[in-house]
Design a protein around this motif. Sequence first.
Motif, PDB file in Angstrom:
ATOM      1  N   UNK A 204       0.832  -1.207   0.000  1.00 50.98           N
ATOM      2  CA  UNK A 204       0.000   0.000   0.000  1.00 50.98           C
ATOM      3  C   UNK A 204       0.871   1.263   0.000  1.00 50.98           C
ATOM      4  N   UNK A 205       0.395   2.353  -0.587  1.00 55.18           N
ATOM      5  CA  UNK A 205       1.173   3.585  -0.597  1.00 55.18           C
ATOM      6  C   UNK A 205       1.370   4.132   0.822  1.00 55.18           C
ATOM      7  N   UNK A 206       2.511   4.794   1.028  1.00 54.39           N
ATOM      8  CA  UNK A 206       2.806   5.425   2.313  1.00 54.39           C
ATOM      9  C   UNK A 206       3.266   6.850   2.059  1.00 54.39           C
ATOM     10  N   UNK A 207       3.162   7.678   3.090  1.00 49.93           N
ATOM     11  CA  UNK A 207       3.620   9.064   3.022  1.00 49.93           C
ATOM     12  C   UNK A 207       4.618   9.308   4.152  1.00 49.93           C
ATOM     13  N   UNK A 208       5.500  10.280   3.942  1.00 47.21           N
ATOM     14  CA  UNK A 208       6.440  10.677   4.984  1.00 47.21           C
ATOM     15  C   UNK A 208       5.920  11.972   5.606  1.00 47.21           C
ATOM     16  N   UNK A 209       5.638  11.918   6.902  1.00 48.88           N
ATOM     17  CA  UNK A 209       5.155  13.076   7.643  1.00 48.88           C
ATOM     18  C   UNK A 209       6.082  13.285   8.838  1.00 48.88           C
ATOM     19  N   UNK A 210       6.675  14.456   8.922  1.00 48.51           N
ATOM     20  CA  UNK A 210       7.621  14.770   9.997  1.00 48.51           C
ATOM     21  C   UNK A 210       8.706  13.711  10.122  1.00 48.51           C
ATOM     22  N   UNK A 211       9.203  13.232   8.984  1.00 52.18           N
ATOM     23  CA  UNK A 211      10.303  12.276   8.963  1.00 52.18           C
ATOM     24  C   UNK A 211       9.914  10.823   9.135  1.00 52.18           C
ATOM     25  N   UNK A 212       8.656  10.528   9.433  1.00 53.22           N
ATOM     26  CA  UNK A 212       8.222   9.148   9.658  1.00 53.22           C
ATOM     27  C   UNK A 212       7.343   8.662   8.509  1.00 53.22           C
ATOM     28  N   UNK A 213       7.564   7.424   8.077  1.00 53.54           N
ATOM     29  CA  UNK A 213       6.712   6.829   7.053  1.00 53.54           C
ATOM     30  C   UNK A 213       5.428   6.341   7.703  1.00 53.54           C
ATOM     31  N   UNK A 214       4.311   6.701   7.094  1.00 54.53           N
ATOM     32  CA  UNK A 214       3.002   6.334   7.641  1.00 54.53           C
ATOM     33  C   UNK A 214       2.115   5.776   6.537  1.00 54.53           C
ATOM     34  N   UNK A 215       1.438   4.691   6.868  1.00 51.05           N
ATOM     35  CA  UNK A 215       0.480   4.108   5.928  1.00 51.05           C
ATOM     36  C   UNK A 215      -0.696   5.050   5.748  1.00 51.05           C
ATOM     37  N   UNK A 216      -1.301   4.988   4.580  1.00 49.36           N
ATOM     38  CA  UNK A 216      -2.506   5.763   4.314  1.00 49.36           C
ATOM     39  C   UNK A 216      -3.683   4.854   4.646  1.00 49.36           C
ATOM     40  N   UNK A 217      -4.515   5.235   5.589  1.00 54.51           N
ATOM     41  CA  UNK A 217      -5.610   4.358   6.020  1.00 54.51           C
ATOM     42  C   UNK A 217      -6.513   3.921   4.862  1.00 54.51           C
ATOM     43  N   UNK A 218      -6.784   2.618   4.822  1.00 56.97           N
ATOM     44  CA  UNK A 218      -7.721   2.076   3.841  1.00 56.97           C
ATOM     45  C   UNK A 218      -7.181   1.869   2.445  1.00 56.97           C
ATOM     46  N   UNK A 219      -5.900   2.108   2.234  1.00 55.56           N
ATOM     47  CA  UNK A 219      -5.351   1.970   0.883  1.00 55.56           C
ATOM     48  C   UNK A 219      -4.905   0.545   0.598  1.00 55.56           C
ATOM     49  N   UNK A 220      -5.238   0.064  -0.604  1.00 55.85           N
ATOM     50  CA  UNK A 220      -4.863  -1.266  -1.057  1.00 55.85           C
ATOM     51  C   UNK A 220      -3.493  -1.228  -1.734  1.00 55.85           C
ATOM     52  N   UNK A 221      -2.812  -2.364  -1.768  1.00 53.45           N
ATOM     53  CA  UNK A 221      -1.543  -2.428  -2.509  1.00 53.45           C
ATOM     54  C   UNK A 221      -1.775  -2.221  -4.000  1.00 53.45           C
ATOM     55  N   UNK A 222      -0.736  -1.716  -4.678  1.00 55.90           N
ATOM     56  CA  UNK A 222      -0.787  -1.592  -6.130  1.00 55.90           C
ATOM     57  C   UNK A 222      -0.452  -2.935  -6.763  1.00 55.90           C
ATOM     58  N   UNK A 223      -1.109  -3.245  -7.860  1.00 55.59           N
ATOM     59  CA  UNK A 223      -0.770  -4.441  -8.619  1.00 55.59           C
ATOM     60  C   UNK A 223       0.661  -4.300  -9.151  1.00 55.59           C
TER      61      UNK A 223
END
Length: 64
Positions: free
Chosen positions: A40-59
């Motif tokens: 699943x996609x993740x974002x970097x916020x304040x230096x930490x990688x965080x999952x995006x709630x409810x997001x599925x992995x990319x094929x």
Amino acid sequence: MSDPQSTGITDRQLTPHLEKILNFAIEQGASDVHLRPSVPPVVRIDGALRSIPGEAPYADNVVQ
């Protein structure tokens, strides 16, 4: 966890989905967006990688 091939984002869904991911990143003040196959996609916020709630992995064939 579900099989990424059966639940992943397809290339036809990618453009509107990327807009949603980028809008989320902007709203959260993210500096980076990370996209990888079978994850699943993740974002970097304040230096930490965080999952995006409810997001599925990319094929695998969508993100290479």
